[in-house]
Design a protein around this motif. Structure first.
Motif, short mmCIF file in Angstrom:
data_model
loop_
_atom_site.label_atom_id
_atom_site.label_comp_id
_atom_site.label_asym_id
_atom_site.label_seq_id
_atom_site.Cartn_x
_atom_site.Cartn_y
_atom_site.Cartn_z
N ILE A 90 7.91 -117.83 -8.47
CA ILE A 90 9.22 -118.39 -8.15
C ILE A 90 9.21 -119.43 -7.03
O ILE A 90 10.18 -120.15 -6.87
N PHE A 91 8.12 -119.52 -6.27
CA PHE A 91 8.04 -120.49 -5.19
C PHE A 91 6.88 -121.46 -5.43
O PHE A 91 5.71 -121.05 -5.40
N PRO A 92 7.14 -122.75 -5.65
CA PRO A 92 6.07 -123.70 -5.95
C PRO A 92 4.93 -123.74 -4.93
O PRO A 92 3.76 -123.82 -5.32
N PRO A 93 5.19 -123.66 -3.59
CA PRO A 93 4.06 -123.75 -2.66
C PRO A 93 3.16 -122.52 -2.64
O PRO A 93 2.02 -122.60 -2.19
N THR A 94 3.65 -121.36 -3.12
CA THR A 94 2.91 -120.11 -2.97
C THR A 94 1.82 -119.99 -4.02
O THR A 94 2.06 -120.09 -5.22
N ILE A 95 0.58 -119.74 -3.55
CA ILE A 95 -0.57 -119.56 -4.43
C ILE A 95 -0.78 -118.09 -4.73
O ILE A 95 -0.95 -117.68 -5.89
N HIS A 96 -0.77 -117.26 -3.68
CA HIS A 96 -1.03 -115.83 -3.85
C HIS A 96 -0.49 -115.07 -2.64
O HIS A 96 -0.47 -115.60 -1.52
N VAL A 97 -0.05 -113.83 -2.87
CA VAL A 97 0.42 -112.95 -1.79
C VAL A 97 -0.12 -111.56 -2.05
O VAL A 97 -0.14 -111.09 -3.20
N ASP A 98 -0.59 -110.87 -1.00
CA ASP A 98 -0.93 -109.46 -1.16
C ASP A 98 -0.48 -108.68 0.08
O ASP A 98 -0.14 -109.25 1.11
N HIS A 99 -0.45 -107.36 -0.06
CA HIS A 99 -0.01 -106.49 1.03
C HIS A 99 -1.19 -106.07 1.90
O HIS A 99 -2.24 -105.68 1.39
N VAL A 100 -1.00 -106.15 3.20
CA VAL A 100 -1.94 -105.57 4.16
C VAL A 100 -1.50 -104.15 4.49
O VAL A 100 -2.30 -103.21 4.53
N GLU A 101 -0.19 -103.99 4.72
CA GLU A 101 0.42 -102.68 4.92
C GLU A 101 1.76 -102.68 4.19
O GLU A 101 2.43 -103.72 4.11
N LYS A 102 2.16 -101.52 3.67
CA LYS A 102 3.41 -101.46 2.92
C LYS A 102 4.15 -100.17 3.23
O LYS A 102 3.65 -99.07 2.94
N GLY A 103 5.33 -100.27 3.85
CA GLY A 103 6.19 -99.13 4.09
C GLY A 103 7.51 -99.32 3.39
O GLY A 103 7.73 -100.31 2.69
N GLU A 104 8.42 -98.39 3.60
CA GLU A 104 9.72 -98.47 2.91
C GLU A 104 10.54 -99.64 3.41
O GLU A 104 11.20 -100.33 2.63
N ARG A 105 10.53 -99.90 4.72
CA ARG A 105 11.33 -100.98 5.31
C ARG A 105 10.51 -102.00 6.08
O ARG A 105 11.03 -103.05 6.44
N GLU A 106 9.25 -101.68 6.36
CA GLU A 106 8.38 -102.59 7.11
C GLU A 106 7.11 -102.84 6.30
O GLU A 106 6.59 -101.92 5.66
N GLU A 107 6.62 -104.07 6.33
CA GLU A 107 5.38 -104.38 5.63
C GLU A 107 4.70 -105.59 6.26
O GLU A 107 5.35 -106.39 6.94
N ARG A 108 3.40 -105.66 6.05
CA ARG A 108 2.61 -106.83 6.45
C ARG A 108 2.02 -107.44 5.20
O ARG A 108 1.46 -106.73 4.35
N ILE A 109 2.14 -108.76 5.07
CA ILE A 109 1.66 -109.45 3.89
C ILE A 109 0.81 -110.65 4.28
O ILE A 109 1.00 -111.24 5.35
#
Length: 313
Positions: free
Chosen positions: A32-51
């Motif tokens: 959905i975003f033209p500039p974005t190549i790839h995204v992954d999670h470093v940490e994933k919680g219910e309301r907080e996350e690092r990507i």
């Protein structure tokens, strides 16, 4: 230090909840975003996350790590770059989705940022990158949300795989070393390959079709030795408005490897008649595109299999 704040917005013909879901689920971003190549999670919680995000800024591939705070009730997502890339010293902001009725929503995208050493030229570079990317992101989000709501049949995914009697590292190396593809793959005519940072690649190539015609495509790739290569095409054939995918290499306990190539495509309906004829349908275009992409993937996987098995012996 100078902190600048900017805001961009757009209105979309889609429910606010749908918009929030697409933004909150980062696996959607390359679609959905033209500039974005790839995204992954470093940490994933219910309301907080690092990507971790890999994206282009002013045509240059960059990557950074962000921390996000999710508020599904308030339809807000806060973000703050945790590890930035020069010339950015700090970057953060908020996505805000505002309902405008049952099937319309306003999306507001807020940014605040600082440049390293407050350098005026770098501040200007960041301002231009944020403005360009924000406008592109919001326009693409509008197009893709509305397309998703109106015509799910235009988006599809598929995968091809092969079993290799060899190590995942060797199969990975074959796909990773795309600069050698003109000598290794018959369907690749020429390649323009760059790796501006380890694991972040730019790959432009001329590919021969079965009818002898040559098509030019360009992709950015993010490589994770020796198990995955994610990519996004930024120069596309006529029948596609989007093409993302990834190669995966899974080694079993016995030393054999499953190598797979996954594709996600959005069809360009405006070009179906011009490419396939006036009577061609969406189903015809889907079959044609999947056939062409699968043929190239299977060819690459087959040569990668031969390469890995020769190295094993």
């Amino acid at each position: 230090m100078t902190t600048r704040e900017v805001e961009h917005e757009i209105t979309v013909a889609a429910p606010a909840g749908t918009v929030y879901r697409l933004i909150s689920q980062v696996e959607n971003w390359p679609q959905i975003f033209p500039p974005t190549i790839h995204v992954d999670h470093v940490e994933k919680g219910e309301r907080e996350e690092r990507i971790r995000i890999w994206a282009t800024a002013n045509g240059e591939p960059k990557n950074w790590t962000s921390r996000r705070t999710l508020d599904p009730q308030g339809l807000r997502i806060g973000f703050r770059q945790e590890v930035t890339t020069a010339p950015v010293a700090a970057m953060g902001g908020t996505w805000i989705v505002e309902p405008l009725g049952a099937d319309r929503a306003r999306i507001r995208l807020l940014h605040d940022y600082r440049a390293i050493d407050d350098d005026p030229a770098d501040l200007q570079w960041i301002e231009e990158a944020v403005d360009r990317n924000s406008r592109a992101e919001l326009a693409a989000l509008k197009d893709n949300v509305e397309r998703t709501v109106a015509a799910a049949e235009l988006t599809f995914s598929f995968e091809d795989s092969v079993q290799v009697n060899g190590a995942a590292k060797d199969v990975f190396d074959f796909v990773n070393e795309a600069g050698h593809w003109p000598e290794r793959l018959p369907h690749v005519a020429t390649v323009r390959f760059e790796e501006p940072a380890p694991g972040l690649q730019s790959l432009e190539m001329d590919t021969r079709a079965k009818d002898g015609s040559v098509h030019t495509t360009k992709s950015y790739r993010v490589c994770f030795p020796h198990h995955k290569i994610a990519y996004k095409q930024v120069t596309l054939p006529a029948l596609m408005t989007l093409h993302t995918g990834y190669w995966t290499f899974t080694e079993d306990a016995d030393g054999t490897t499953t190598a797979a190539s996954q594709h996600t495509v959005v069809l360009n309906t405006a070009n179906i008649a011009g490419v396939l004829g006036a009577d061609a349908t969406v189903a015809d275009a889907r079959q044609y595109v999947q056939g062409a992409l699968s043929a190239n993937s299977r060819a690459t996987l087959g040569h990668a299999k031969d390469y890995a098995e020769q190295h094993r012996s």
